[in-house]
Motif scaffolding. Structure first.
Motif, PDB file in Angstrom:
ATOM      1  N   HIS A 349       1.016  -1.111   0.031  1.00  0.00           N
ATOM      2  CA  HIS A 349      -0.051   0.147   0.031  1.00  0.00           C
ATOM      3  C   HIS A 349       0.863   1.304  -0.025  1.00  0.00           C
ATOM      4  O   HIS A 349       2.187   1.229   0.682  1.00  0.00           O
ATOM      5  CB  HIS A 349      -0.914   0.070   1.193  1.00  0.00           C
ATOM      6  CG  HIS A 349      -2.029  -1.056   1.320  1.00  0.00           C
ATOM      7  ND1 HIS A 349      -1.490  -2.440   1.639  1.00  0.00           N
ATOM      8  CD2 HIS A 349      -3.157  -1.069   1.237  1.00  0.00           C
ATOM      9  CE1 HIS A 349      -2.707  -3.508   1.704  1.00  0.00           C
ATOM     10  NE2 HIS A 349      -3.658  -2.242   1.217  1.00  0.00           N
ATOM     11  N   CYS A 350       0.142   2.287  -0.581  1.00  0.00           N
ATOM     12  CA  CYS A 350       1.025   3.717  -0.499  1.00  0.00           C
ATOM     13  C   CYS A 350       0.828   4.332   0.891  1.00  0.00           C
ATOM     14  O   CYS A 350      -0.295   4.321   1.297  1.00  0.00           O
ATOM     15  CB  CYS A 350       0.334   4.496  -1.529  1.00  0.00           C
ATOM     16  SG  CYS A 350       0.825   6.172  -1.673  1.00  0.00           S
ATOM     17  N   CYS A 353      -1.599   7.678   0.715  1.00  0.00           N
ATOM     18  CA  CYS A 353      -2.957   7.778   0.803  1.00  0.00           C
ATOM     19  C   CYS A 353      -3.813   6.359   1.248  1.00  0.00           C
ATOM     20  O   CYS A 353      -4.854   6.358   1.460  1.00  0.00           O
ATOM     21  CB  CYS A 353      -3.437   7.969  -0.759  1.00  0.00           C
ATOM     22  SG  CYS A 353      -2.946   6.603  -1.846  1.00  0.00           S
ATOM     23  N   ARG A 356      -3.985   0.842  -2.456  1.00  0.00           N
ATOM     24  CA  ARG A 356      -3.546  -0.160  -3.073  1.00  0.00           C
ATOM     25  C   ARG A 356      -2.354   0.288  -3.917  1.00  0.00           C
ATOM     26  O   ARG A 356      -2.641   1.176  -4.829  1.00  0.00           O
ATOM     27  CB  ARG A 356      -4.148  -1.330  -3.673  1.00  0.00           C
ATOM     28  CG  ARG A 356      -5.151  -2.181  -2.537  1.00  0.00           C
ATOM     29  CD  ARG A 356      -5.805  -3.199  -3.037  1.00  0.00           C
ATOM     30  NE  ARG A 356      -6.624  -3.724  -2.166  1.00  0.00           N
ATOM     31  CZ  ARG A 356      -7.751  -4.803  -2.377  1.00  0.00           C
ATOM     32  NH1 ARG A 356      -7.868  -5.091  -3.740  1.00  0.00           N
ATOM     33  NH2 ARG A 356      -8.697  -5.110  -1.572  1.00  0.00           N
ATOM     34  N   MET A 357      -1.251  -0.460  -3.966  1.00  0.00           N
ATOM     35  CA  MET A 357      -0.367  -0.187  -5.148  1.00  0.00           C
ATOM     36  C   MET A 357      -0.318  -1.809  -6.233  1.00  0.00           C
ATOM     37  O   MET A 357      -0.543  -2.642  -5.649  1.00  0.00           O
ATOM     38  CB  MET A 357       1.033  -0.072  -4.554  1.00  0.00           C
ATOM     39  CG  MET A 357       1.455   1.110  -3.807  1.00  0.00           C
ATOM     40  SD  MET A 357       2.797   1.106  -3.168  1.00  0.00           S
ATOM     41  CE  MET A 357       3.902   1.482  -4.196  1.00  0.00           C
ATOM     42  N   LYS A 373       3.253   0.771  -8.119  1.00  0.00           N
ATOM     43  CA  LYS A 373       2.892   2.201  -8.288  1.00  0.00           C
ATOM     44  C   LYS A 373       1.609   2.350  -7.661  1.00  0.00           C
ATOM     45  O   LYS A 373       0.710   1.447  -7.525  1.00  0.00           O
ATOM     46  CB  LYS A 373       2.628   2.402  -9.826  1.00  0.00           C
ATOM     47  CG  LYS A 373       4.156   2.693 -10.464  1.00  0.00           C
ATOM     48  CD  LYS A 373       3.797   3.203 -11.870  1.00  0.00           C
ATOM     49  CE  LYS A 373       5.174   3.580 -12.739  1.00  0.00           C
ATOM     50  NZ  LYS A 373       4.939   4.111 -13.745  1.00  0.00           N
ATOM     51  N   CYS A 374       1.425   3.512  -7.001  1.00  0.00           N
ATOM     52  CA  CYS A 374       0.260   4.019  -6.569  1.00  0.00           C
ATOM     53  C   CYS A 374      -0.919   4.456  -7.729  1.00  0.00           C
ATOM     54  O   CYS A 374      -0.514   5.151  -8.307  1.00  0.00           O
ATOM     55  CB  CYS A 374       0.630   5.065  -5.368  1.00  0.00           C
ATOM     56  SG  CYS A 374      -0.738   5.907  -4.880  1.00  0.00           S
ATOM     57  N   PHE A 376      -3.798   5.928  -7.809  1.00  0.00           N
ATOM     58  CA  PHE A 376      -4.746   7.102  -7.153  1.00  0.00           C
ATOM     59  C   PHE A 376      -5.536   7.505  -8.490  1.00  0.00           C
ATOM     60  O   PHE A 376      -6.830   7.701  -7.806  1.00  0.00           O
ATOM     61  CB  PHE A 376      -4.059   7.849  -6.515  1.00  0.00           C
ATOM     62  CG  PHE A 376      -3.244   9.107  -7.216  1.00  0.00           C
ATOM     63  CD1 PHE A 376      -3.801  10.144  -7.766  1.00  0.00           C
ATOM     64  CD2 PHE A 376      -2.103   8.798  -7.434  1.00  0.00           C
ATOM     65  CE1 PHE A 376      -2.995  11.222  -8.509  1.00  0.00           C
ATOM     66  CE2 PHE A 376      -1.319   9.568  -8.279  1.00  0.00           C
ATOM     67  CZ  PHE A 376      -1.748  10.903  -8.655  1.00  0.00           C
ATOM     68  N   CYS A 383      -3.442  11.859  -4.198  1.00  0.00           N
ATOM     69  CA  CYS A 383      -2.434  11.277  -3.376  1.00  0.00           C
ATOM     70  C   CYS A 383      -1.587  12.409  -3.352  1.00  0.00           C
ATOM     71  O   CYS A 383      -0.791  12.890  -4.443  1.00  0.00           O
ATOM     72  CB  CYS A 383      -1.878  10.013  -4.011  1.00  0.00           C
ATOM     73  SG  CYS A 383      -0.614   9.285  -2.899  1.00  0.00           S
ATOM     74  N   PRO A 386       2.326  10.097  -4.145  1.00  0.00           N
ATOM     75  CA  PRO A 386       2.195   8.802  -4.701  1.00  0.00           C
ATOM     76  C   PRO A 386       3.740   7.868  -4.605  1.00  0.00           C
ATOM     77  O   PRO A 386       4.744   8.754  -5.062  1.00  0.00           O
ATOM     78  CB  PRO A 386       1.787   9.075  -5.919  1.00  0.00           C
ATOM     79  CG  PRO A 386       1.964  10.538  -6.126  1.00  0.00           C
ATOM     80  CD  PRO A 386       2.023  11.224  -5.257  1.00  0.00           C
ATOM     81  N   HIS A 388       6.218   4.808  -5.803  1.00  0.00           N
ATOM     82  CA  HIS A 388       6.476   3.550  -6.545  1.00  0.00           C
ATOM     83  C   HIS A 388       7.588   2.932  -6.191  1.00  0.00           C
ATOM     84  O   HIS A 388       8.597   3.631  -5.659  1.00  0.00           O
ATOM     85  CB  HIS A 388       6.407   4.059  -8.205  1.00  0.00           C
ATOM     86  CG  HIS A 388       7.495   4.923  -8.447  1.00  0.00           C
ATOM     87  ND1 HIS A 388       7.575   6.412  -8.237  1.00  0.00           N
ATOM     88  CD2 HIS A 388       8.738   4.556  -8.974  1.00  0.00           C
ATOM     89  CE1 HIS A 388       8.688   6.763  -8.689  1.00  0.00           C
ATOM     90  NE2 HIS A 388       9.437   5.834  -9.254  1.00  0.00           N
ATOM     91  N   ASP A 509       3.597  -0.927   3.948  1.00  0.00           N
ATOM     92  CA  ASP A 509       3.440   0.636   3.614  1.00  0.00           C
ATOM     93  C   ASP A 509       4.712   1.199   3.159  1.00  0.00           C
ATOM     94  O   ASP A 509       5.803   0.998   3.501  1.00  0.00           O
ATOM     95  CB  ASP A 509       3.083   1.294   4.791  1.00  0.00           C
ATOM     96  CG  ASP A 509       1.952   1.066   5.213  1.00  0.00           C
ATOM     97  OD1 ASP A 509       0.751   1.149   4.688  1.00  0.00           O
ATOM     98  OD2 ASP A 509       1.627   0.113   6.268  1.00  0.00           O
TER      99      ASP A 509
END
Length: 605
Positions: A349-350, A353, A356-357, A373-374, A376, A383, A386, A388, A509
């Motif tokens: 997860h990012c 925000c 999920r990534m 990658k995030c 969003f 986000c 964001p 990655h 995270d």
């Protein structure tokens, strides 16, 4: 067009019309209106009117079986609808009787309007009194055909309503009969019609378990209990080409699978597949308990008990509640994907925000490693930072952390022995009673008030009975498997490993990184946590490992009574008890103490 010579009338031109022979049945097993009889009558009428249907591959015929004229208009029927969409390929439509074409004035109005627009002839081989009816709309200036059709359509609609009322009354009466099945129509999945046994009167039909469907239900339940998600089970059934509940009865009756999905006009599927929704709806249907259902509610007797449709239900109440609870607890897993090799899907997860990534393989870029990658933008949100991160780095990091924490832990085989809880049925019956109470006082007639009161009393009796039943707690039997999580991880594929991470409550995270030529993972960017059932066991393993490390690194030991110190290196010095005074007070044990050995080892109970 053909030409004949009549000595009295001279030359006569006889026009040959291209016709479509139309056959329709509401129920395929209806022998009195069989397709063969309809074809025979259509052929006789066509011959008298010089209408031809073609032959071989050029045969023009619309056959709609198991299609109700009261519910499906001519334009929506699978075969006839296709011919009506191609009006240039024929001149006339021929039916056996009026009710084979329509049963409502609105459908007849639409059909007459279509025939007038395209200048077609509509023929009914046997009309009122048995005579032939011909409505020729090729002359748009003649209104009589349309007028006569509307009058006949009104009579057909009245007849259809009368039939519907009689059938509805008969169905309502049979619903109140224990073990009685209406005979026609598709039975609930898992059951099939059979003649009523002699001990129950021997009249009509009842339901018995369908061996083929029961095997599939047992397979589904077994795989769910083994830990598979509803999505994975559905994929396996489709791969094995197991007919879905909607196609199962068609296969049993040697009919074609597929059809028109609900709410999709014009769309026809070759077959209907299993999916998590279909599977869950089937397993939560009380028909598996043998209950009769009507409009989504149980049919009850005067005492409020559900009326049974079979002597041999597929599931007991305990089994039904157990699988329902299992599906409820795994509802978030029904959408688990098997089309991705992303190990950390639903795990990573990012941090900014909380979303999920997702893995981006960057196939369009050469020599670029996949990255998480995030995403969003796809969520329609924002986000602030964001993140990655390189995919293989975090995959390796999570794998190492997971195996470090739980790798030595032994896996266990858990067997759930179902109990019995009357609460689910009690809540459902109470909700049904409350809904029924809302109709109190709305009855105008004495009979209606009496019927309302009888149902209220029946529901009240059932609620009172359920309140007297005791709850039986389920049991959980846990057996060690002799294998560790490290063993299971090695044997599993990516989807299996991902399931292990999700079940253990693993979460990673990721914070946004800094620019630079990183050659390995910056662990300060990631936070690994685990909050599932394995967390206490993993904490115990970590504490034990830390104690071993700390003990190995210690160089000084306090004096413990009853404990003997042995030197790590060989020495000629005698070994003394720490509690006793040392012969040389100046000596302070320059050699390190490597191991403490108790004189008496206690036995663990």
């Amino acid at each position: 067009m053909t030409t004949t010579r009549n000595p009295l009338a001279g030359t006569v031109h006889i026009e040959t019309l291209r016709g479509v022979r139309c056959v329709r049945l509401s129920v395929l097993t209806d022998e009195t209106t069989s397709p063969e009889r309809q074809r025979e009558a259509d052929d006789i009428a066509a011959g008298a009117l010089n209408i031809v249907f073609g032959e071989g591959d050029g045969l023009r015929e619309a056959v709609d079986l198991d299609v109700s004229a009261s519910k499906v208009s001519p334009f929506d029927r699978p075969a006839l609808g296709q011919w009506l969409a191609r009006p240039d390929e024929f001149d006339a439509l021929v039916w056996w009787r009026f009710d084979r074409a329509i049963r409502s004035m609105s459908d007849m109005h639409d059909l007459a309007k279509w025939a007038k627009q395209h200048r077609k002839m509509l023929v009914f081989a046997e009309g009122i009194g048995g005579g032939r009816l011909v409505f020729d709309f090729r002359n748009p200036m003649d209104p009589m055909s349309e007028l006569m059709m509307m009058m006949l359509a009104f009579a057909a609609q009245v007849e259809s309503q009368s039939i519907s009322d009689r059938v509805t009354g008969a169905m309502a009466a049979m619903r109140r009969m224990p073990l009685r099945w209406r005979g026609g129509g598709k039975p609930p999945y898992g059951c099939m019609p059979a003649p009523m046994p002699e001990e129950h009167g021997g009249v009509g039909w009842t339901l018995v378990p369908d061996p083929d469907a029961v095997l599939i239900i047992e397979r589904i339940v077994r795989e769910l209990l083994e830990g598979k998600t509803a999505s994975a089970v559905a994929i396996g059934l489709n791969e094995d080409q197991v007919p879905s509940p909607r196609d199962h009865w068609a296969v049993k009756q040697n009919r074609a699978k597929g059809g028109r999905p609900g709410g999709a006009k014009g769309l026809i599927r070759d077959a209907f597949n299993w999916n998590p929704t279909v599977l869950t709806r089937m397993l939560k249907n009380p028909t598996l308990l043998g209950w009769k259902m009507h409009q989504g509610k149980p049919v009850r007797d005067d005492q409020g008990n559900p009326i049974m449709s079979t002597e041999t239900p597929i599931m007991t109440r305990e089994e039904f509640d157990r699988i329902g609870a299992l599906l409820g607890s795994r509802s978030i897993e029904n959408g688990d994907r098997t089309d991705t090799d992303a190990l950390l899907l639903r795990v990573i997860h990012c941090d900014s925000c909380g979303g999920r990534m997702y893995l981006n393989k960057q196939k369009s870029k050469k020599n670029q490693a996949p990255v998480y990658k995030c995403n969003f933008h796809a969520r329609g949100g924002n986000c602030d930072a964001p993140a990655h991160i390189r995919g293989d780095w975090v995959d390796e990091h999570v794998t190492a952390e997971f195996l470090r924490l739980v790798g030595p832990i032994q896996t266990k085989h858990v067997v759930e022995i179902p109990g019995y809880d009357p609460e689910p049925e009690l809540r459902a019956t109470l909700a049904e009673f409350e809904e029924h109470q809302k109709q109190e006082g709305r009855q105008k007639s004495r009979h209606a008030r009496q019927a309302w009161q009888e149902r209220a009393d029946a529901l009240d009796n059932r609620i009172a009975e359920l309140e007297t039943r005791e709850k039986v707690q389920p049991q959980r039997v846990v057996t060690p498997t002799g294998r560790t999580f490290a063993d299971e991880w090695t044997a599993a594929d990516t989807a299996g490993r991902r399931a292990m991470l999700i079940e253990a409550g693993v979460r990673l995270d990721v914070r946004r990184g800094t620019r630079g030529g990183w050659r390995k993972l910056d662990t300060s960017r990631v936070d690994f946590t685990m909050t599932g059932e394995l967390d206490p066991a993993a904490e115990g393993v970590a504490v034990a490992a830390a104690d071993v490390t700390a003990e190995a690194n210690r160089t000084d030991m306090p004096a413990i009574p009853g404990v003997v110190a042995r030197l790590a290196q060989t020495t000629a010095e005698p070994v003394h008890t720490l509690a006793e005074p040392v012969a040389d007070p100046a000596r302070e044990h320059p050699e390190p103490v490597a191991e403490l050995v108790p004189e008496r080892v206690p036995v663990l109970a």
